[in-house]
Design a protein around this motif. Structure first.
Motif, PDB file in Angstrom:
ATOM      1  N   CYS A  47       0.541  -9.481   8.076  1.00 46.06           N
ATOM      2  CA  CYS A  47      -0.389  -9.221   9.173  1.00 46.06           C
ATOM      3  C   CYS A  47       0.338  -9.122  10.511  1.00 46.06           C
ATOM      4  N   LEU A  48       1.343  -9.979  10.720  1.00 47.91           N
ATOM      5  CA  LEU A  48       2.071  -9.941  11.983  1.00 47.91           C
ATOM      6  C   LEU A  48       2.870  -8.654  12.131  1.00 47.91           C
ATOM      7  N   THR A  49       3.496  -8.210  11.052  1.00 44.14           N
ATOM      8  CA  THR A  49       4.242  -6.953  11.137  1.00 44.14           C
ATOM      9  C   THR A  49       3.299  -5.756  11.238  1.00 44.14           C
ATOM     10  N   SER A  50       2.110  -5.858  10.644  1.00 45.03           N
ATOM     11  CA  SER A  50       1.132  -4.778  10.812  1.00 45.03           C
ATOM     12  C   SER A  50       0.618  -4.759  12.249  1.00 45.03           C
ATOM     13  N   LEU A  51       0.543  -5.936  12.890  1.00 46.72           N
ATOM     14  CA  LEU A  51       0.166  -6.000  14.299  1.00 46.72           C
ATOM     15  C   LEU A  51       1.186  -5.241  15.151  1.00 46.72           C
ATOM     16  N   MET A  52       2.475  -5.449  14.870  1.00 52.38           N
ATOM     17  CA  MET A  52       3.511  -4.734  15.613  1.00 52.38           C
ATOM     18  C   MET A  52       3.399  -3.234  15.405  1.00 52.38           C
ATOM     19  N   PHE A  53       3.194  -2.839  14.158  1.00 52.02           N
ATOM     20  CA  PHE A  53       3.087  -1.406  13.863  1.00 52.02           C
ATOM     21  C   PHE A  53       1.872  -0.804  14.556  1.00 52.02           C
ATOM     22  N   GLY A  54       0.753  -1.538  14.553  1.00 50.27           N
ATOM     23  CA  GLY A  54      -0.447  -1.051  15.227  1.00 50.27           C
ATOM     24  C   GLY A  54      -0.267  -0.948  16.725  1.00 50.27           C
ATOM     25  N   LEU A  55       0.372  -1.957  17.333  1.00 54.82           N
ATOM     26  CA  LEU A  55       0.649  -1.916  18.765  1.00 54.82           C
ATOM     27  C   LEU A  55       1.542  -0.740  19.124  1.00 54.82           C
ATOM     28  N   GLU A  56       2.517  -0.461  18.259  1.00 49.28           N
ATOM     29  CA  GLU A  56       3.452   0.615  18.544  1.00 49.28           C
ATOM     30  C   GLU A  56       2.763   1.977  18.516  1.00 49.28           C
ATOM     31  N   ILE A  57       1.746   2.115  17.683  1.00 52.25           N
ATOM     32  CA  ILE A  57       1.008   3.376  17.617  1.00 52.25           C
ATOM     33  C   ILE A  57       0.111   3.550  18.833  1.00 52.25           C
ATOM     34  N   SER A  58      -0.644   2.500  19.203  1.00 50.55           N
ATOM     35  CA  SER A  58      -1.704   2.669  20.199  1.00 50.55           C
ATOM     36  C   SER A  58      -1.288   2.366  21.625  1.00 50.55           C
ATOM     37  N   SER A  59      -0.225   1.601  21.834  1.00 45.41           N
ATOM     38  CA  SER A  59       0.173   1.277  23.207  1.00 45.41           C
ATOM     39  C   SER A  59       1.061   2.351  23.817  1.00 45.41           C
ATOM     40  N   VAL A  60       1.894   3.009  23.013  1.00 44.12           N
ATOM     41  CA  VAL A  60       2.819   4.009  23.540  1.00 44.12           C
ATOM     42  C   VAL A  60       2.092   5.216  24.154  1.00 44.12           C
ATOM     43  N   PRO A  61       1.013   5.750  23.545  1.00 49.07           N
ATOM     44  CA  PRO A  61       0.347   6.897  24.175  1.00 49.07           C
ATOM     45  C   PRO A  61      -0.131   6.638  25.595  1.00 49.07           C
ATOM     46  N   THR A  62      -0.506   5.402  25.911  1.00 45.87           N
ATOM     47  CA  THR A  62      -1.002   5.120  27.259  1.00 45.87           C
ATOM     48  C   THR A  62       0.109   5.170  28.304  1.00 45.87           C
ATOM     49  N   VAL A  63       1.374   5.072  27.891  1.00 42.68           N
ATOM     50  CA  VAL A  63       2.471   5.111  28.856  1.00 42.68           C
ATOM     51  C   VAL A  63       3.148   6.473  28.904  1.00 42.68           C
ATOM     52  N   LEU A  64       2.679   7.437  28.094  1.00 47.56           N
ATOM     53  CA  LEU A  64       3.300   8.764  28.104  1.00 47.56           C
ATOM     54  C   LEU A  64       3.235   9.434  29.476  1.00 47.56           C
ATOM     55  N   PRO A  65       2.085   9.366  30.197  1.00 51.95           N
ATOM     56  CA  PRO A  65       2.090   9.957  31.542  1.00 51.95           C
ATOM     57  C   PRO A  65       3.116   9.307  32.471  1.00 51.95           C
ATOM     58  N   THR A  66       3.343   8.002  32.304  1.00 47.02           N
ATOM     59  CA  THR A  66       4.362   7.322  33.114  1.00 47.02           C
ATOM     60  C   THR A  66       5.754   7.803  32.739  1.00 47.02           C
ATOM     61  N   LEU A  67       5.999   7.974  31.443  1.00 48.65           N
ATOM     62  CA  LEU A  67       7.305   8.449  30.993  1.00 48.65           C
ATOM     63  C   LEU A  67       7.581   9.852  31.514  1.00 48.65           C
ATOM     64  N   GLU A  68       6.515  10.639  31.674  1.00 46.11           N
ATOM     65  CA  GLU A  68       6.688  11.994  32.184  1.00 46.11           C
ATOM     66  C   GLU A  68       7.329  11.975  33.568  1.00 46.11           C
ATOM     67  N   SER A  69       6.896  11.029  34.411  1.00 41.47           N
ATOM     68  CA  SER A  69       7.432  10.974  35.771  1.00 41.47           C
ATOM     69  C   SER A  69       8.712  10.146  35.855  1.00 41.47           C
ATOM     70  N   VAL A  70       8.768   9.027  35.138  1.00 41.85           N
ATOM     71  CA  VAL A  70       9.931   8.143  35.235  1.00 41.85           C
ATOM     72  C   VAL A  70      11.160   8.754  34.577  1.00 41.85           C
ATOM     73  N   LEU A  71      10.972   9.334  33.400  1.00 43.67           N
ATOM     74  CA  LEU A  71      12.098   9.899  32.651  1.00 43.67           C
ATOM     75  C   LEU A  71      12.193  11.417  32.814  1.00 43.67           C
ATOM     76  N   HIS A  72      11.311  12.002  33.630  1.00 48.68           N
ATOM     77  CA  HIS A  72      11.302  13.454  33.856  1.00 48.68           C
ATOM     78  C   HIS A  72      11.155  14.211  32.528  1.00 48.68           C
ATOM     79  N   ALA A  73      10.202  13.746  31.722  1.00 42.18           N
ATOM     80  CA  ALA A  73       9.956  14.345  30.406  1.00 42.18           C
ATOM     81  C   ALA A  73       8.879  15.402  30.519  1.00 42.18           C
ATOM     82  N   ASP A  74       9.113  16.582  29.917  1.00 41.49           N
ATOM     83  CA  ASP A  74       8.086  17.605  29.892  1.00 41.49           C
ATOM     84  C   ASP A  74       7.141  17.367  28.719  1.00 41.49           C
TER      85      ASP A  74
END
Length: 523
Positions: free
Chosen positions: A17-44
């Motif tokens: 369950c704990l490792t599934s929590l990590m996997f779930g967090l990795e799927i759903s938390s990263v999309p919310t920071v993509l707009p930030t990565l666009e500006s911080v890392l200059h990603a298209d």
């Protein structure tokens, strides 16, 4: 209570369950920071797609290899190694200072995550084999996975607000330490005594065909769809897939045993796996862009809005397991996919309203999450329960491969549809700029949620559209087409699943194991 005094199965379930929590967090938390990565890392826009797709492609690459390695060398041993790899590569992702470095790091992290995921299912299948106990274990796994998915968006948004994007990845290091302790204390070592070799030809040909298809979808417009380079990629992809089928057909012990598709319950469940990843999961990558780009929400507000999409996955899995026990997975899985499709239809309606907001999106988001919750754990339980326990690694490998291959392809497909939808709207509104590279570049920026002008031509557009009304309308139009694609994918695979499952009596009669060829009654 000390860990040593806890029942071994309870510790194993806690580790899973704990490792599934990590996997779930990795799927759903990263999309919310993509707009930030666009500006911080200059990603298209394409770099943002690859930040997500590098992870899913890597998961796909290692899934079948992990199933074979776990069957041969021991599921506990490979599980522990995968946790360590996931922790180390998460640290590397957090330290990345450019988009290319993050993409490579995400690929490595995906290898650890994919291995960890396949071992979770194999461990559950081995240590929880009785009907009710097995159902409860998979239900708990689904709940915790739902917690990671449900709270991942708001966690990602809060991290951006109070710290920095690196902690979206760094947070996995301390969690991994606890998971390792639980795994050492509770997971039983198990293996398939018949597993003798690793099917490298099958792994390589499948990986090449998946990578080639995704690369063509994401880069085809830049290469020219009918250019020699693009056509070479298509030919190579097709040949790789044909080679994969031939290799697996001729292997005495294939990692991808096609005979399992004769088991109707397995094949029906597999269509459920694909259905979720034709619609629900890839759209999670783009939904934060809609909330931030089209609705103007902050990262925190976007994360809060996403809770409606993900939180139903927290509460529905136990209900889904009970429904599957009472009415059969052959009814519950297609119902879940049909519900996802209905959710996409309602979201399309809500996004197209004159004063769209999270409230107009709420009914569709809730319905999508409910459909996912109805589908997810019954799919996994049915797929792994359709074969004998000592082949759980192979069965879960095929199941997860179907999920992640579908996810990788549809992340690319939804991105392609989004860009082309935005571009078609701009082309119709600005016929003088039709066919220019600057208009496509502008379409890609709008698809990423950025309305800033890029060139002299788009500067002229900004002058004609100072409030961004045209660009906003183009983004909404593109998302409408993506949502329509989600409806078509979910409903098509729901119908196919109904057909493949067939009547309950036939499913029970065709239940077989892959090892001895003896027919067994369904549980």
């Amino acid at each position: 209570m000390k860990l040593a005094h806890l029942p071994q199965n309870a510790l194993a379930l806690a580790a899973v369950c704990l490792t599934s929590l990590m996997f779930g967090l990795e799927i759903s938390s990263v999309p919310t920071v993509l707009p930030t990565l666009e500006s911080v890392l200059h990603a298209d826009f394409k770099a943002l797609q690859w930040i997500m797709n590098a992870y899913t492609l890597a998961c796909t690459t290692v899934l079948m290899a992990t199933g074979a390695l776990a069957d041969r060398f021991g599921r506990k041993r490979i599980y522990v190694a995968s946790i360590v790899m996931f922790a180390v590569t998460s640290l590397v992702c957090g330290l990345a200072q450019s988009a290319p470095v993050l993409i490579v790091s995400r690929f490595l992290q995906g290898m650890g995550g994919g291995a960890m995921l396949i071992c979770q299912v194999a461990v559950l299948s081995h240590q929880f084999q009785q009907g009710r106990e097995r159902s409860n274990a998979f239900g708990a796994w689904g709940i915790v996975f739902g917690i990671g998915l449900g709270f991942g968006p708001i966690i990602g948004g809060m991290i951006i607000a109070v710290a920095n994007w690196q902690w979206v990845f760094l947070i996995h290091a301390p969690i991994s330490i606890v998971a390792l302790g639980l795994a050492f204390g509770g997971v039983q070592e198990s293996r398939d005594p018949h597993a003798q070799h690793l099917d490298m030809p099958g792994i390589l040909t499948l990986s090449l065909s998946c990578f080639g298809l995704v690369y063509f979808i994401t880069q085809g417009s830049d290469l020219g769809l009918y250019s020699p380079t693009a056509l070479s990629i298509v030919v190579g992809t097709v040949l790789s897939f044909i080679a994969f089928i031939l290799v697996e057909k001729r292997s005495p012990r294939p990692m991808f045993d096609f005979s399992v598709f004769r088991v109707r319950s397995f094949s029906g469940a597999l269509l459920g796996s694909m259905g979720m990843n034709f619609s629900y999961w890839p759209f999670m990558i783009y939904l934060p862009i809609y909330f931030q780009g089209a609705l103007g929400y902050t990262s925190v507000n976007a994360g809060l809005s996403l809770l409606a999409y993900t939180l139903p996955t927290l509460v529905v899995p136990p209900v889904a397991e009970r429904l599957a026990l009472r009415f059969g997975a052959r009814r519950v899985i297609p119902l879940g996919m049909f519900t996802i499709g209905m959710g996409f239809m309602l979201m399309k309606f809500g996004a197209g309203m004159e004063h769209a907001s999270w409230l107009t999106m709420l009914p569709g988001c809730l319905l999508c999450g409910t459909g996912l919750g109805l589908t997810n754990t019954p799919v996994t339980n049915t797929a792994t329960g359709s074969v004998s326990s000592n082949r759980a690694g192979m069965a879960s490998g095929i199941d997860m491969s179907a999920r992640l291959i579908s996810l990788a392809i549809n992340i690319a497909m939804m991105g392609f549809i989004l860009i082309e939808g935005v571009l078609s709207y701009l082309t119709h509104a600005l016929p003088d700029l039709a066919g220019t590279s600057s208009l496509r570049l502008l379409a890609e920026k709008i698809a990423a949620g950025t309305f800033a002008p890029l060139t002299q031509e788009s500067a002229a557009l900004a002058a004609a559209d100072p409030h961004g009304v045209l660009m906003h309308a183009a983004l909404v139009h593109g998302f409408g087409l993506v949502m329509l694609y989600g409806v078509i994918g979910a409903w098509t695979l729901a119908l196919l699943s109904v057909v493949v499952f067939g009547p309950g009596a036939r499913v029970r009669r065709q239940r077989t194991t892959l090892d001895d060829g003896v027919r067994h009654p369904a549980p």
